[in-house]
Design an enzyme around this catalytic site. Structure first.
Site, mmCIF file in Angstrom:
data_model
loop_
_atom_site.group_PDB
_atom_site.id
_atom_site.type_symbol
_atom_site.label_atom_id
_atom_site.label_comp_id
_atom_site.label_asym_id
_atom_site.label_seq_id
_atom_site.Cartn_x
_atom_site.Cartn_y
_atom_site.Cartn_z
ATOM 1 N N ASN A 624 10.720 5.278 11.650
ATOM 2 C CA ASN A 624 9.449 4.917 12.300
ATOM 3 C C ASN A 624 9.107 3.506 11.852
ATOM 4 O O ASN A 624 8.830 3.263 10.677
ATOM 5 C CB ASN A 624 8.356 5.913 11.881
ATOM 6 C CG ASN A 624 7.012 5.608 12.521
ATOM 7 O OD1 ASN A 624 6.612 4.452 12.677
ATOM 8 N ND2 ASN A 624 6.296 6.661 12.895
ATOM 9 N N GLU A 698 9.976 2.851 -2.139
ATOM 10 C CA GLU A 698 9.867 2.071 -3.372
ATOM 11 C C GLU A 698 10.559 0.724 -3.278
ATOM 12 O O GLU A 698 10.532 -0.067 -4.212
ATOM 13 C CB GLU A 698 10.457 2.883 -4.535
ATOM 14 C CG GLU A 698 9.656 4.145 -4.816
ATOM 15 C CD GLU A 698 10.383 5.124 -5.720
ATOM 16 O OE1 GLU A 698 11.555 5.428 -5.423
ATOM 17 O OE2 GLU A 698 9.794 5.590 -6.698
HETATM 18 MO MO1 MOS Z 1 8.096 8.221 -7.519
HETATM 19 S S1 MOS Z 1 7.644 7.071 -9.101
HETATM 20 O O1 MOS Z 1 9.579 8.968 -7.859
HETATM 21 O O2 MOS Z 1 6.786 9.046 -7.037
#
Ligand code: MOS
Length: 749
Positions: A624, A698
């Site tokens: 998305n 991340e």
């Molecule tokens: Mo993450 S720091 O694996 O929520």
């Protein structure tokens, strides 16, 4: 309903079928809006502390005010005698520090032993929140303080776990004989995950001894086990609900103390109990990111090819904690260099539990490695992009494993083009009045992980699909992408798919952590839908290869039926089970990218303003475009905080958190965040997940702070190695540059 079919896949080989490219609804990749968005905007999405059953009592945590020792006495009698107080709860089952999430993460218990200032040692429950708070905050507590509390990193006990060390070749000799090299130490501060929604739990028990906990957690399949373990009951007796989670960033990976406390009290009082942490509790009593010190030793031959790469780090943790910030995660595979040394030292301190915070390892690790690479580029006389491109390894430099998809060089090149990198000048050469302007670059990389995940998909009589899993959406867009995957697979527009999450009565999803949610739980939904499609074929008497599903119809050859007709009064249900397998050893898999930042540094005050940022990323299939972009922007803003403002300060006397609120702990606010451009490069990764995606949640934070640090250097010639780059540090650097005659004073111009 007919019996639920189970479709399993263990990822022991790449899935090259690319199932999501064979379907025809056209939902995948599109910037579909969040189905949960209207509820969130209207305030009707129910967060953990917001739904209180009839008769709920209010609990407030009592917290320790020493760094280490024993609780000698708690004046429970006086507290209990206070108006409205229903009970005081203490004991061995309280969590001393939060669990870390994951199957082997047993919570550390025992309220009578204090391991850090702010640790929960008891709970006061009252008819009202005010009753409970007053009693909790005024309750007399005496301690037997230990005389060996250790809050000072320099004198704390040190450990070096073997598993996190590496010594390959001879780094010292490589450094001594190298054409170019840098030996520099970077430090980063402790950080808070600071989710918008403070941790909260509402516990209630039924007559059969089943506990229902409405909480704010990331990984329900594990949280259920942890909570049952903490309470000493069977896992089957615990149900956790977390349909909406207002951010977690790691602090809600494992069960936290308020959930256990609420459960104990609710059982004893035979009524529901809510325990909602205050902002201060979240800062002190959940999870922080460790501070780090990282010595980087990098050396190259005359052409700027790395011959050695050393990364020696120090982090801190509570005594006995099994997690420690894995700073060298990307160091193992990002760049070449045959002589390699990785050192990992843990200092045991009595400070708030240090655990996973968004991109554990890479976030602070790449702040150091990517700034050190910038320093190395300068001593090599190379453009920092060229240095990086020359050092992309052919195979993993420690064990020879081949790489999965990796568009690092392409991201750097595309970014350079889009950002106008060619206009970058030498330090001090671009000035606008008293502002010095500079550009910086850094690589982005985040290890691609997956986790076991299950989901059930049901095609219902009304021709709509229902997706059920205990997966969470912590703001990442899970509702949206699972809607898209199911809609795509079953030929349904997004508004004919219902996704229900966050209930452990449903099949266990992967949970939200390690950026694995989309690739893992998305795979489970895809597998379930494949099995549903086969049932549709059976009912229609057609071959699966001939089936097209689009806009609520199933078509094959001359046959065309609506899904209502296919389903009739017998819904089709299937469960998909995804398991990671040996492909994780056969390929080094990571998401990659390139960060660019332009900053203005005020020569008079040392203030740094980020003017614009660009992130170019490759993360496999982008499911998305809107939610992926949003994840990247969020991560990059974390990089601004890491580089410029965030610092969780611990008092050197007793280790208490000094700046335990959002007024004093400085996350970037709107005015700190410049326009951020995001671009994705097309990529499909067959080795990680059958939906070809890689982790993205991340990725944005990995390297973005370094691009800012490198831009500061390019602006004014000041190399900040002690983050965050607050004005005092930048100004001190500017003054030395001026005194050394390397930076002309702004006034002369
Ligand atoms: Mo993450 S720091 O694996 O929520």
């Amino acid at each position: 309903m007919s019996e639920t079919i189970i479709r399993k896949m263990q990822m022991d080989e790449p899935d090259e079928r690319r199932v999501l490219d064979l379907t025809s609804q056209g939902l995948i990749g599109r910037p579909v809006t969040r189905p949960d968005g209207p509820a969130k905007v209207a305030g009707t999405a129910s967060y953990a502390g917001e739904i209180l059953p009839e008769g709920t009592a209010f609990g407030v945590l009592v917290r320790a005010t020493i760094a280490k020792g024993k609780v000698a006495s708690l004046d429970e009698a006086s507290a209990t005698a206070m108006p409205g107080v229903l009970g005081v709860f203490t004991g061995e089952r309280f969590l001393r520090n939060p669990a870390q999430g994951g199957a082997d993460a047993a919570p550390v218990q025992g309220a009578s032993e204090v391991a850090y200032f702010g640790q929960p040692i008891g709970l006061v429950v009252g008819e009202t929140y005010e009753d409970a708070r007053h009693a909790a905050y005024t309750m007399g507590v005496t301690y037997e303080p230990a005389d060996d509390a250790s809050v000072d990193l320099d004198t704390a006990k040190s450990e070096r776990p073997d598993a996190k060390q590496l010594d390959q070749g001879d780094l010292d000799a490589a450094m001594a004989g190298a054409a170019h090299g840098v030996d520099v130490t970077y430090t980063t501060t402790p950080d808070s995950s600071a989710p918008m929604e403070p941790h909260a739990s509402v516990a209630s028990w039924d007559e059969e001894g089943v506990l229902t906990l409405r909480g704010s957690y990331q990984m329900l399949r594990h949280n259920r086990i942890e909570l049952a373990d903490a309470l000493g009951i069977e896992t089957e007796k615990v149900r956790i609900l977390a349909p909406f989670v207002g951010g977690g960033f790691g602090s809600k990976l494992g069960i936290a103390p308020e959930a256990v406390a609420a459960s104990i009290a609710a059982k004893a009082l035979k009524r529901p109990v809510v325990v909602a942490m205050t902002r201060q509790h979240v800062f002190e009593g959940t999870i922080r990111r460790s501070e780090t010190s990282q010595r980087m030793r990098l050396c190259t031959d005359a052409d700027g090819r790395l011959t050695g790469f050393g990364h020696d780090s120090k982090v801190s943790n509570l005594p006995g904690e099994s997690f420690s910030e894995p700073l060298a995660m990307t160091t193992h595979f990002l760049y070449r260099g045959e002589n390699r040394r990785i050192g990992h030292e843990i200092r045991r301190v009595n400070r708030t539990c240090a655990g996973s915070v968004r991109a554990p390892g890479e976030a602070p690790g790449m702040l150091a490695t990517e700034c050190a690479m910038d320093e190395l580029a300068e001593v090599c006389g190379l453009d920092p992009i060229e240095l990086r491109k020359r050092n992309i390894p052919d195979q993993q430099p420690e064990n020879g494993t081949p790489y999965g998809t990796r568009l690092l060089a392409e991201c750097l090149e595309e970014g350079a083009h889009r950002f106008g990198w060619a206009d970058r000048k030498a330090p001090g050469e671009r000035r606008e009045g008293e502002w010095l302007i500079g550009m910086g670059v850094a690589s982005a990389a985040r290890t691609n992980m997956t986790a076991p995940a299950s989901a059930r998909v049901t095609l219902r009589a009304d021709g709509t699909a229902l997706v059920e899993t205990d997966m969470t959406d912590i703001g990442t867009g899970t509702y949206a992408i699972l809607t898209q995957i199911a809609g795509e697979m079953l030929g349904l527009p997004a508004d004919r798919v219902e996704v229900t999450l966050g209930d452990t009565d449903f099949p266990p999803g992967s949970g939200s952590g390690g950026s694995w949610g989309a690739s893992s739980t998305g795979a489970a939904v895809m597998l379930a839908c494949e099995a549903v499609r086969e049932q549709v074929c059976l009912r229609m008497g057609v071959e699966p290869s001939a089936l097209t599903m689009r806009d609520g119809e199933a078509m094959a050859g001359n046959t065309r039926r609506t899904l209502e007709e296919v389903v009739g009064d017998e819904p089709v249900a299937a469960t998909g089970d995804f398991e990671p397998g040996s492909t994780t050893e056969q390929r080094v898999m990571a998401s990659y990218g390139a960060h660019f930042a332009e900053v203005a540094v005020n020569q008079t005050t040392g203030e740094v303003r980020v003017r614009r940022m660009l992130g170019v990323f490759s993360a496999g299939r982008i499911l998305n475009e809107r939610t992926a972009r949003s994840q990247c922007i969020g991560g990059m803003i974390w990089g601004i905080g890491e580089a410029l403002t965030e610092d969780l300060v611990h008092d050197p006397r007793d280790g208490h958190v000094v700046n335990r609120d959002l007024a004093e702990y400085h996350v970037p606010v709107n005015l700190d965040a410049p326009p951020i451009e995001i671009a994705f490069l097309e990529e499909l990764e067959d080795w990680g997940s059958p939906i070809q995606s890689k982790g993205i949640g991340e990725l944005g934070i990995c390297g973005s702070g370094a691009a800012i640090g490198n831009a500061i250097y390019n602006a004014c010639g000041v190399r900040i190695r002690d983050f965050p780059a607050t004005p005092d540090k930048v100004l001190a650097g500017i003054i030395s540059e001026e005194e050394a005659g390397r930076l002309s004073s702004g006034q002369e111009k």
